[in-house]
Write an enzyme that holds these catalytic residues in place. Structure first.
Site, mmCIF file in Angstrom:
data_model
loop_
_atom_site.group_PDB
_atom_site.id
_atom_site.type_symbol
_atom_site.label_atom_id
_atom_site.label_comp_id
_atom_site.label_asym_id
_atom_site.label_seq_id
_atom_site.Cartn_x
_atom_site.Cartn_y
_atom_site.Cartn_z
ATOM 1 N N ASP A 18 0.857 -1.181 0.000
ATOM 2 C CA ASP A 18 0.000 0.000 0.000
ATOM 3 C C ASP A 18 0.890 1.226 0.000
ATOM 4 O O ASP A 18 2.110 1.134 0.210
ATOM 5 C CB ASP A 18 -0.909 -0.008 1.237
ATOM 6 C CG ASP A 18 -1.831 1.205 1.298
ATOM 7 O OD1 ASP A 18 -2.431 1.547 0.258
ATOM 8 O OD2 ASP A 18 -1.940 1.830 2.364
ATOM 9 N N SER A 19 0.258 2.376 -0.180
ATOM 10 C CA SER A 19 1.001 3.635 -0.155
ATOM 11 C C SER A 19 1.444 4.008 1.253
ATOM 12 O O SER A 19 2.254 4.918 1.411
ATOM 13 C CB SER A 19 0.143 4.764 -0.727
ATOM 14 O OG SER A 19 -1.019 4.945 0.063
ATOM 15 N N CYS A 81 -4.248 -1.168 -2.086
ATOM 16 C CA CYS A 81 -4.357 0.268 -2.328
ATOM 17 C C CYS A 81 -5.301 0.434 -3.497
ATOM 18 O O CYS A 81 -5.028 -0.065 -4.606
ATOM 19 C CB CYS A 81 -2.985 0.860 -2.650
ATOM 20 S SG CYS A 81 -3.012 2.592 -3.172
ATOM 21 N N GLU A 160 -3.112 9.381 8.299
ATOM 22 C CA GLU A 160 -1.664 9.377 8.518
ATOM 23 C C GLU A 160 -1.271 10.412 9.570
ATOM 24 O O GLU A 160 -0.402 10.170 10.406
ATOM 25 C CB GLU A 160 -0.941 9.649 7.189
ATOM 26 C CG GLU A 160 -1.131 8.574 6.134
ATOM 27 C CD GLU A 160 -0.311 7.315 6.380
ATOM 28 O OE1 GLU A 160 0.687 7.392 7.130
ATOM 29 O OE2 GLU A 160 -0.660 6.255 5.823
ATOM 30 N N CYS A 208 -10.789 3.213 -0.311
ATOM 31 C CA CYS A 208 -9.389 3.415 0.054
ATOM 32 C C CYS A 208 -9.165 2.649 1.339
ATOM 33 O O CYS A 208 -9.997 2.707 2.255
ATOM 34 C CB CYS A 208 -9.068 4.896 0.246
ATOM 35 S SG CYS A 208 -7.391 5.205 0.868
ATOM 36 N N HIS A 210 -7.262 3.175 3.735
ATOM 37 C CA HIS A 210 -7.114 4.016 4.922
ATOM 38 C C HIS A 210 -8.476 4.311 5.571
ATOM 39 O O HIS A 210 -8.553 4.576 6.775
ATOM 40 C CB HIS A 210 -6.461 5.359 4.572
ATOM 41 C CG HIS A 210 -4.987 5.312 4.371
ATOM 42 N ND1 HIS A 210 -4.400 4.754 3.256
ATOM 43 C CD2 HIS A 210 -3.958 5.773 5.137
ATOM 44 C CE1 HIS A 210 -3.089 4.872 3.346
ATOM 45 N NE2 HIS A 210 -2.800 5.491 4.471
#
Length: 297
Positions: A18-19, A81, A160, A208, A210
């Site tokens: 993933d990013s 992702c 994040e 997503c 996240h």
């Protein structure tokens, strides 16, 4: 196939990338669904978020991450992702020697299975929305489903940022207080998903990896009549099916190994935040230099 014995199973790990940290929501679902499987996770935290970058950049980053995992002798790769899945999945499937699975098709299945009104909302990064991958996947599976998309790249930055504060360190995600459900986060989430709240949808898919960490504020903003679903469990189910058909499930006679890598410069912070998302300690974490990745591209 090297490393594979159909009589004893395949002990090679499942690769996941993933990013950043969000893909650990998928890794967590895989670990839960397949407790005998080892996992090799790569998080490109230094170049996160992918959702605000160009499609060409995302394809390049995804190829580098996937080739890094391939070099670690994984037996299958999950692109955890949505942005990288939308931009690069067909390319990765053509260029790699192992099967590659994305998260958009599983997410689309979850949305279709969840909706009764056949009006679905997609919450994703800007690039995923502009690519139209979710809308295409949903309509290919059920042409009668209406899709309304909402770009929310800022949600990646919220997650994040909140993880970087360390406020989560003494909590367990999904157990106890929701450290992401603050007045400031609720206000930003409500502003972002306002178009969906007014679109008469009954199901919203988190496009997503996240975004499951913001599921509390998202549910609050969309209201009690909207079901919120994600691709993690469906992706784990797809991996289970593929490995079973290929006779590559781990035999389960030895404990699984979970190993993690990141481009982040602060490995300790990545391990602390990652342990919160993954649900268990990240005991083995290595730092990968961008120069090493770029050589693979």
């Amino acid at each position: 196939m090297a490393g594979t014995d159909t009589n004893t199973g395949d002990r090679r790990p499942i690769g996941v990338f993933d990013s950043g940290l969000g893909g650990l929501t998928v890794a967590r679902a895989i670990a839960s669904a397949l407790p005998a499987e080892s996992i090799r996770y790569f998080g490109d935290t230094l170049r996160c978020p992918y959702g605000t970058r160009s499609e060409g950049e995302v394809r390049a980053f995804a190829l580098e991450a996937a080739r890094w995992l391939e070099a670690k002798d994984v037996k299958i790769i999950a692109v955890a992702c949505n942005t990288a899945t939308a931009a690069a999945l067909p390319m990765l499937q053509r260029m790699l020697s192992v099967p590659v699975v994305g998260v958009i098709a599983p997410g689309a299945r979850a949305a279709i299975n969840g909706t009764r009104s056949r009006r679905v909302g997609v919450i994703a990064t800007r690039l995923t929305v502009e690519n139209g991958a979710y809308a295409r996947e949903i309509r290919e599976r059920d042409a009668g489903v209406s899709v309304v998309s909402c770009a929310a790249s800022n949600f990646v930055e919220i997650v994040e940022r909140e993880l970087a504060t360390g406020a989560h360190v003494h909590e367990r995600w999904l157990e106890g207080p929701d450290v992401f459900d603050t007045p400031a986060v609720r206000a930003e989430v409500a502003r972002t998903v306002a178009p969906l709240a007014e679109a008469d949808i009954d199901t919203a898919v988190l496009g997503c990896t996240h975004f499951p960490l913001l599921v509390g504020p998202i549910r609050r903003a969309l209201g009690p009549g909207v079901r919120v679903v994600g691709p993690a469990e469906e992706t784990a189910a797809e991996l289970t099916d593929i490995l079973c058909r290929r006779a590559q499930l781990a035999p389960g006679d030895t404990p699984p190994e979970y190993r993690f890598a990141t481009t982040a410069e602060n490995i300790a912070a990545f391990a602390a935040a990652g342990s919160f998302v993954f649900g268990r300690p990240l005991k083995s974490v290595e730092q990968v230099a961008l120069e090493e990745l770029e050589a693979l591209g």
